[in-house]
Design an enzyme around this catalytic site. Structure first.
Site, PDB file in Angstrom:
ATOM      1  N   ARG A  69      16.898 -37.139  19.798  1.00  0.00           N
ATOM      2  CA  ARG A  69      15.725 -36.381  20.250  1.00  0.00           C
ATOM      3  C   ARG A  69      16.043 -35.785  21.626  1.00  0.00           C
ATOM      4  NH1 ARG A  69      10.004 -38.746  19.310  1.00  0.00           N
ATOM      5  NH2 ARG A  69       9.610 -36.500  19.154  1.00  0.00           N
TER       6      ARG A  69
ATOM      7  N   GLN B 135      -0.436 -39.199  16.762  1.00  0.00           N
ATOM      8  CA  GLN B 135      -0.229 -40.351  17.650  1.00  0.00           C
ATOM      9  C   GLN B 135      -1.536 -40.813  18.283  1.00  0.00           C
ATOM     10  OE1 GLN B 135       1.645 -37.593  17.632  1.00  0.00           O
ATOM     11  NE2 GLN B 135       3.751 -37.968  18.236  1.00  0.00           N
TER      12      GLN B 135
ATOM     13  N   ASP C  27       7.408 -36.701  28.916  1.00  0.00           N
ATOM     14  CA  ASP C  27       8.745 -36.879  28.339  1.00  0.00           C
ATOM     15  C   ASP C  27       9.837 -36.465  29.304  1.00  0.00           C
ATOM     16  OD1 ASP C  27       6.847 -36.555  25.879  1.00  0.00           O
ATOM     17  OD2 ASP C  27       8.639 -37.642  25.245  1.00  0.00           O
TER      18      ASP C  27
ATOM     19  N   LYS D  70       3.828 -34.039  24.860  1.00  0.00           N
ATOM     20  CA  LYS D  70       3.497 -33.688  23.478  1.00  0.00           C
ATOM     21  C   LYS D  70       2.852 -32.299  23.364  1.00  0.00           C
ATOM     22  CE  LYS D  70       4.325 -35.397  20.565  1.00  0.00           C
ATOM     23  NZ  LYS D  70       5.543 -34.953  19.814  1.00  0.00           N
TER      24      LYS D  70
HETATM   25  O1  MRU Z   1       6.955 -37.299  19.763  1.00  0.00           O
HETATM   26  P1  MRU Z   1       6.579 -38.521  20.522  1.00  0.00           P
HETATM   27  O2  MRU Z   1       5.554 -39.364  19.855  1.00  0.00           O
HETATM   28  O3  MRU Z   1       7.800 -39.315  20.937  1.00  0.00           O
HETATM   29  O4  MRU Z   1       5.930 -37.953  21.852  1.00  0.00           O
HETATM   30  C1  MRU Z   1       5.449 -38.871  22.792  1.00  0.00           C
HETATM   31  C2  MRU Z   1       4.808 -38.255  23.967  1.00  0.00           C
HETATM   32  O5  MRU Z   1       4.738 -37.043  24.098  1.00  0.00           O
HETATM   33  C3  MRU Z   1       4.313 -39.183  25.026  1.00  0.00           C
HETATM   34  O6  MRU Z   1       3.194 -38.667  25.657  1.00  0.00           O
HETATM   35  C4  MRU Z   1       5.408 -39.384  26.074  1.00  0.00           C
HETATM   36  O7  MRU Z   1       6.624 -39.746  25.458  1.00  0.00           O
HETATM   37  C5  MRU Z   1       5.061 -40.394  27.091  1.00  0.00           C
HETATM   38  S1  MRU Z   1       5.075 -42.025  26.445  1.00  0.00           S
HETATM   39  C6  MRU Z   1       4.772 -43.119  27.690  1.00  0.00           C
END
Ligand code: MRU
Length: 339
Positions: A84, A190, A231, A242
């Site tokens: 990722r 999520q 992220d 996200k």
């Molecule tokens: O695609 P994901 O579910 O990995 O995306 C997660 C997010 O965007 C979270 O907000 C981010 O990783 C922060 S987690 C503490």
């Protein structure tokens, strides 16, 4: 609390987040390639959690004798680096594992011991970091307020406690009367599947809303604050999170609602100047045209499916880290965190 990820008897145990909230199933990984696949397929997700998973995956490869020389070790690192692209925590954790490999590569026994210890340390430290983020950030959350959160930046996205949800948990532990609004977070949901589940387990009041109702709810004064995770945060404070986060930040600015980002320093990319430099993951179209087995659009439908977006720094009221809360202007303060 439920184990998001665990190292046990030289295997990696993960809660399969794709099945929540209906099923709590643990997947046991014996092979590092399966750990990498689980990151890619979102068995585990969330920036800090995928960092922990990558670290444990590298440890698993070394313990299984797959890292026979530098070239093989490089392949293992590469396998994880390709899972990722957006969350920097993954690359931060891989750098730590590379450091241990190079330090002990001449001593296989010490290498195995120390590489496991490093993965466990990344896991442990993440929980204490999140508690500090929670402690630092909860002053921003007022008793009686309703806080909107997006995606899942909770225990499930980390080694435990959470970043954005850590701040909410900390406010509740300090006896503040907080209620939470969780937006669904299409397409992987999520917010609906994970954030609501987590908060319900803790008995924190939460209401689920559709992503497209946020503007209306803000206009009605129903949302007092927004708090999200990240992220990747770059040197000027621009933040990848996200897909849909940017939309909420624009709405928050329009309605003069504080918009907070909570994240560990390991989420900061000190090498990038601006959000436009952040690689944005594009995911497969099946996630949009299906929901599990349910067809939503015809198979030949073309889609655009970025998994993240960039919130420009001028829409962010504050960035909460384990060290301190940063307020604009971010550049100088972020630079100081690097030292
Ligand atoms: O695609 P994901 O579910 O990995 O995306 C997660 C997010 O965007 C979270 O907000 C981010 O990783 C922060 S987690 C503490």
């Amino acid at each position: 609390m439920y184990p998001v990820i665990e190292w046990k008897n030289d295997k990696v145990y993960m809660l399969d987040q794709r099945l929540l909230p209906e099923k709590e199933k643990i997947i046991i990984h014996h092979d590092y390639r399966d750990v990498a696949r689980s990151i890619k397929d979102m068995v585990i997700r969330g920036a800090p959690a995928i960092g922990v998973a990558a670290a444990m995956g590298v440890a698993l490869a070394v313990v299984s004798g797959e890292a026979s020389d530098e070239k093989e070790f490089g392949k293992i690192i590469n396998t994880f680096a390709q899972t990722r692209p957006t969350a920097i925590n993954l690359f931060w954790a891989l750098d730590k594992m590379k450091g241990i490999y190079h330090r002990y590569s001449n001593d296989p026994v010490a290498l195995k011991m120390n590489i496991i210890e490093e993965a466990l340390k990344i896991d442990r430290d993440d929980v204490s970091t999140n508690r500090k983020i929670g402690h630092n950030g909860e002053v921003l959350i007022k008793s009686g307020h309703t806080v909107l959160t997006y995606c899942n930046a909770g225990a499930l996205a980390t080694a435990g406690y959470g970043t954005a949800l850590g701040v909410i948990r900390s406010a509740v532990e300090n006896k503040k009367q907080i209620s939470v609004i969780a937006a669904e977070t299409r397409p992987y949901l999520q917010g609906a599947r994970l954030t609501v589940w987590e908060l319900q387990q803790d008995g924190i009041p939460v209401k689920l809303v559709t992503d497209n109702s946020v503007g209306y709810l803000m206009s009605k004064g129903i949302i007092n604050e927004v708090i999200v995770g990240a992220d990747r945060i770059v040197r000027n404070g621009d933040t990848a999170n996200k897909i849909g986060t940017y939309t909420i930040a624009v709405l928050a600015k329009y309605h003069q609602i504080p918009f907070y980002v909570a994240a560990p320093i390991s989420t900061i990319d000190f090498n990038l100047d601006s959000g436009s430099d952040i690689p944005i993951e594009e995911r497969g179209k099946n996630e949009i045209i299906h929901f599990r087995d349910q067809v939503i659009a015809r198979s030949y439908t073309e889609v655009i499916h970025p998994a993240f977006d960039i919130t420009p720094h001028n829409l962010i009221t504050a960035i909460i880290t384990e060290e301190k809360i940063l307020f604009p202007d971010y550049s100088k303060q972020i630079q100081k965190l690097q030292q």
